[in-house]
Design a protein around this motif. Structure first.
Motif, PDB file in Angstrom:
ATOM      1  N   GLN A  57      44.785  34.859  45.856  1.00  0.00           N
ATOM      2  CA  GLN A  57      45.069  36.279  46.047  1.00  0.00           C
ATOM      3  C   GLN A  57      43.821  37.142  45.856  1.00  0.00           C
ATOM      4  OE1 GLN A  57      48.325  36.164  43.122  1.00  0.00           O
ATOM      5  NE2 GLN A  57      49.712  36.894  44.713  1.00  0.00           N
ATOM      6  N   ALA A  58      42.835  36.614  45.131  1.00  0.00           N
ATOM      7  CA  ALA A  58      41.598  37.362  44.906  1.00  0.00           C
ATOM      8  C   ALA A  58      40.569  37.166  46.008  1.00  0.00           C
ATOM      9  CB  ALA A  58      40.989  36.958  43.558  1.00  0.00           C
ATOM     10  N   LEU A  59      40.793  36.247  46.923  1.00  0.00           N
ATOM     11  CA  LEU A  59      39.802  35.993  47.968  1.00  0.00           C
ATOM     12  C   LEU A  59      39.473  37.229  48.802  1.00  0.00           C
ATOM     13  CD1 LEU A  59      40.796  32.432  49.269  1.00  0.00           C
ATOM     14  CD2 LEU A  59      38.693  33.063  48.057  1.00  0.00           C
ATOM     15  N   PRO A  60      40.461  37.998  49.277  1.00  0.00           N
ATOM     16  CA  PRO A  60      40.106  39.175  50.091  1.00  0.00           C
ATOM     17  C   PRO A  60      39.257  40.198  49.337  1.00  0.00           C
ATOM     18  CG  PRO A  60      42.418  38.611  50.393  1.00  0.00           C
ATOM     19  CD  PRO A  60      41.930  37.784  49.249  1.00  0.00           C
ATOM     20  N   LEU A  61      39.405  40.270  48.025  1.00  0.00           N
ATOM     21  CA  LEU A  61      38.599  41.181  47.221  1.00  0.00           C
ATOM     22  C   LEU A  61      37.114  40.898  47.414  1.00  0.00           C
ATOM     23  CD1 LEU A  61      38.259  43.286  44.912  1.00  0.00           C
ATOM     24  CD2 LEU A  61      38.567  41.387  43.298  1.00  0.00           C
ATOM     25  N   LEU A  62      36.747  39.615  47.461  1.00  0.00           N
ATOM     26  CA  LEU A  62      35.346  39.242  47.638  1.00  0.00           C
ATOM     27  C   LEU A  62      34.953  39.154  49.105  1.00  0.00           C
ATOM     28  CD1 LEU A  62      34.782  36.578  44.838  1.00  0.00           C
ATOM     29  CD2 LEU A  62      34.348  39.024  44.811  1.00  0.00           C
ATOM     30  N   GLU A  63      35.812  38.583  49.920  1.00  0.00           N
ATOM     31  CA  GLU A  63      35.470  38.416  51.340  1.00  0.00           C
ATOM     32  C   GLU A  63      35.273  39.752  52.045  1.00  0.00           C
ATOM     33  OE1 GLU A  63      37.707  34.173  52.265  1.00  0.00           O
ATOM     34  OE2 GLU A  63      38.703  36.041  52.773  1.00  0.00           O
ATOM     35  N   SER A  64      35.991  40.771  51.594  1.00  0.00           N
ATOM     36  CA  SER A  64      35.869  42.098  52.212  1.00  0.00           C
ATOM     37  C   SER A  64      34.588  42.812  51.805  1.00  0.00           C
ATOM     38  CB  SER A  64      37.065  42.958  51.793  1.00  0.00           C
ATOM     39  OG  SER A  64      37.005  43.230  50.396  1.00  0.00           O
ATOM     40  N   ALA A  78      40.582  38.900  37.358  1.00  0.00           N
ATOM     41  CA  ALA A  78      41.361  39.013  38.590  1.00  0.00           C
ATOM     42  C   ALA A  78      42.235  37.791  38.822  1.00  0.00           C
ATOM     43  CB  ALA A  78      40.432  39.229  39.781  1.00  0.00           C
ATOM     44  N   CYS A  79      41.849  36.655  38.232  1.00  0.00           N
ATOM     45  CA  CYS A  79      42.609  35.406  38.368  1.00  0.00           C
ATOM     46  C   CYS A  79      43.534  35.149  37.183  1.00  0.00           C
ATOM     47  CB  CYS A  79      41.648  34.227  38.495  1.00  0.00           C
ATOM     48  SG  CYS A  79      40.520  34.316  39.892  1.00  0.00           S
ATOM     49  N   ALA A  80      43.624  36.112  36.269  1.00  0.00           N
ATOM     50  CA  ALA A  80      44.232  35.853  34.965  1.00  0.00           C
ATOM     51  C   ALA A  80      45.736  36.068  34.909  1.00  0.00           C
ATOM     52  CB  ALA A  80      43.575  36.742  33.911  1.00  0.00           C
ATOM     53  N   SER A  81      46.353  35.310  33.995  1.00  0.00           N
ATOM     54  CA  SER A  81      47.681  35.612  33.451  1.00  0.00           C
ATOM     55  C   SER A  81      47.459  35.761  31.948  1.00  0.00           C
ATOM     56  CB  SER A  81      48.670  34.496  33.754  1.00  0.00           C
ATOM     57  OG  SER A  81      48.833  34.305  35.131  1.00  0.00           O
ATOM     58  N   HIS A  82      46.913  36.888  31.557  1.00  0.00           N
ATOM     59  CA  HIS A  82      46.374  37.031  30.206  1.00  0.00           C
ATOM     60  C   HIS A  82      47.453  37.368  29.177  1.00  0.00           C
ATOM     61  CE1 HIS A  82      46.634  41.413  30.364  1.00  0.00           C
ATOM     62  NE2 HIS A  82      45.991  41.412  31.525  1.00  0.00           N
ATOM     63  N   ASN A  83      47.063  37.251  27.911  1.00  0.00           N
ATOM     64  CA  ASN A  83      47.984  37.465  26.791  1.00  0.00           C
ATOM     65  C   ASN A  83      48.180  38.928  26.426  1.00  0.00           C
ATOM     66  OD1 ASN A  83      48.623  34.808  26.321  1.00  0.00           O
ATOM     67  ND2 ASN A  83      47.222  34.541  24.599  1.00  0.00           N
ATOM     68  N   GLY A  84      47.401  39.817  27.030  1.00  0.00           N
ATOM     69  CA  GLY A  84      47.479  41.217  26.631  1.00  0.00           C
ATOM     70  C   GLY A  84      46.767  41.488  25.324  1.00  0.00           C
ATOM     71  N   ALA A  85      45.785  40.649  24.992  1.00  0.00           N
ATOM     72  CA  ALA A  85      44.976  40.867  23.794  1.00  0.00           C
ATOM     73  C   ALA A  85      44.023  42.030  24.028  1.00  0.00           C
ATOM     74  CB  ALA A  85      44.194  39.599  23.453  1.00  0.00           C
ATOM     75  N   HIS A 140      46.027  42.985  39.502  1.00  0.00           N
ATOM     76  CA  HIS A 140      46.345  44.268  40.115  1.00  0.00           C
ATOM     77  C   HIS A 140      45.142  45.196  40.155  1.00  0.00           C
ATOM     78  CE1 HIS A 140      50.837  44.293  40.768  1.00  0.00           C
ATOM     79  NE2 HIS A 140      50.614  43.111  40.230  1.00  0.00           N
ATOM     80  N   SER A 141      44.245  45.084  39.186  1.00  0.00           N
ATOM     81  CA  SER A 141      43.004  45.858  39.250  1.00  0.00           C
ATOM     82  C   SER A 141      42.188  45.423  40.466  1.00  0.00           C
ATOM     83  CB  SER A 141      42.195  45.668  37.968  1.00  0.00           C
ATOM     84  OG  SER A 141      42.901  46.178  36.850  1.00  0.00           O
ATOM     85  N   MET A 232      39.354  34.900  29.312  1.00  0.00           N
ATOM     86  CA  MET A 232      39.898  35.996  30.101  1.00  0.00           C
ATOM     87  C   MET A 232      41.045  35.535  30.988  1.00  0.00           C
ATOM     88  SD  MET A 232      38.042  38.359  28.927  1.00  0.00           S
ATOM     89  CE  MET A 232      38.653  39.723  29.911  1.00  0.00           C
ATOM     90  N   VAL A 233      41.077  34.253  31.314  1.00  0.00           N
ATOM     91  CA  VAL A 233      42.081  33.725  32.249  1.00  0.00           C
ATOM     92  C   VAL A 233      43.465  33.627  31.605  1.00  0.00           C
ATOM     93  CG1 VAL A 233      42.714  31.733  33.677  1.00  0.00           C
ATOM     94  CG2 VAL A 233      40.333  32.489  33.559  1.00  0.00           C
ATOM     95  N   ALA A 234      43.518  33.365  30.303  1.00  0.00           N
ATOM     96  CA  ALA A 234      44.803  33.233  29.613  1.00  0.00           C
ATOM     97  C   ALA A 234      44.696  33.851  28.223  1.00  0.00           C
ATOM     98  CB  ALA A 234      45.230  31.766  29.545  1.00  0.00           C
ATOM     99  N   GLY A 235      44.151  33.100  27.254  1.00  0.00           N
ATOM    100  CA  GLY A 235      44.002  33.639  25.906  1.00  0.00           C
ATOM    101  C   GLY A 235      44.093  32.551  24.863  1.00  0.00           C
ATOM    102  N   GLU A 236      43.904  32.926  23.627  1.00  0.00           N
ATOM    103  CA  GLU A 236      43.892  31.956  22.536  1.00  0.00           C
ATOM    104  C   GLU A 236      45.236  31.249  22.423  1.00  0.00           C
ATOM    105  OE1 GLU A 236      41.036  31.202  21.221  1.00  0.00           O
ATOM    106  OE2 GLU A 236      40.207  32.778  22.493  1.00  0.00           O
TER     107      GLU A 236
END
Length: 330
Positions: A57-64, A78-85, A140-141, A232-236
């Motif tokens: 889903q992040a590919l167009p962000l860079l390719e564009s 941009a690739c994360a499902s983070h913990n909200g830390a 989403h950012s 940044m991708v997930a969390g502790e």
């Protein structure tokens, strides 16, 4: 769509004493640049990849060119499902501010953070969780940055919005399949369906990307950002973060309902799996087994043993059982 249960095989067993207490069925596929190398279950089973496909889903962000100047830490986000830390929500707020945007511009919805410290802070201060705490706020950012570049309307999660059209085009190209449809993900964005084999094929393309064209450069940048910034991708305490920290250059990403993928550049392989019952315990055990099989993860490492091999004990420490691979898998 094909019934996801068709052709599923046992992947992970849970034993308590001498009794097989639970059995998790599913599908797992390993691909190289040419196609399927090995499979358990049905590579043609159609699934929603959920958050496991965020790097796609992040590919167009860079390719564009919209995200050409982004640092690796934001690409990982941009690739994360983070913990909200705090490290996640602060990074999202900074990114939004740099774009002249704010929390109100997100369309991912509010989520109570999974991070214990941030959760405690909210409870103790009377502060409220907001959209930056959403595990998908980094993705989403990225959508918002792409949207500014494309000049689209504010409702960037709509399936017919230019952002999502770009995502779908990239998704179908890298999976090598026309998506049979989409579901609405927990973050309100469309999640395009594909087969387990198609998802593994996409991961193999990330693994074998060499920077020779715009898409390949985007793939290399995203996989390397995940590896460089696993926190940044997930969390502790999360499998994605812990496993990436103890491997050499391998990117892994989980998705809701027990989907897991891996990108192995040194081996030139991509992996995808889906556990039918949606159980995280089983998907983490299965990806651990596959990474060990492929020589990317030491099965005796504590972070591997935590998912597969460590005995189950009662709350008093009495040996109770074990999570094991089902016969015939891996």
């Amino acid at each position: 769509m094909t019934d996801v249960a068709a052709g599923a095989v046992p992947l992970v067993d849970v034993w308590r004493g001498d009794l097989l207490e639970s059995r998790h069925l599913g599908h797992a596929v390993i691909c190289d640049a040419r196609g399927v190398v090995e499979a358990w279950g049905n590579p043609g089973a159609v699934i929603y990849p959920r958050s496991s496909c965020k790097m796609i889903q992040a590919l167009p962000l860079l390719e564009s060119g919209a995200g050409a100047a982004l640092p690796a830490r934001r690409l990982a986000l941009a690739c994360a499902s983070h913990n909200g830390a705090a490290i996640h929500v602060d990074a999202v707020r900074d990114w939004l501010a740099d774009m002249g945007l704010g929390e109100e511009d997100l369309r991912c919805g509010t989520q109570i953070p999974d991070d214990p410290e941030e959760h405690k802070r909210i409870l103790c201060t009377g502060d409220a969780a907001c959209q930056v705490h959403n595990n998908c706020s980094g993705k989403h950012s990225g959508f918002l940055m792409l949207n500014k570049h494309l000049g689209g309307g504010s409702e960037y999660t709509e399936p017919d919005h230019p952002v999502q059209k770009a995502v779908k085009a990239a998704f179908e190209e890298v999976t090598g399949e026309d998506s049979p449809g989409y579901g609405i993900d927990g973050c309100s964005a469309p999640n395009f369906a594909t087969t387990v084999g198609g998802l593994a094929r996409a991961m193999a393309r990330f693994a074998t990307a060499n920077g020779s064209d715009a898409r390949s450069r985007a793939m290399v940048a995203l996989r390397e950002a995940m590896v460089a910034h696993p926190e940044m991708v997930a969390g502790e305490g999360r499998a994605c973060t812990e496993l990436m920290r103890v491997m050499d250059g391998v990117a892994v990403k989980t998705g809701a309902e027990a989907v897991f993928v891996a990108i192995l550049p040194k081996q030139g392989l991509g992996v995808a799996l889906k556990v039918l019952d949606g159980g995280t315990r089983a998907s983490e055990a299965a990806i651990t087994a596959l990474l060990s099989r492929l020589g990317a993860l030491d099965p005796a490492h504590p972070m591997a043993m935590k998912r597969l091999g460590e005995p189950m004990r009662s709350r008093r420490g009495i040996l109770a059982g074990a999570v094991k691979l089902a016969p015939g898998f891996c």
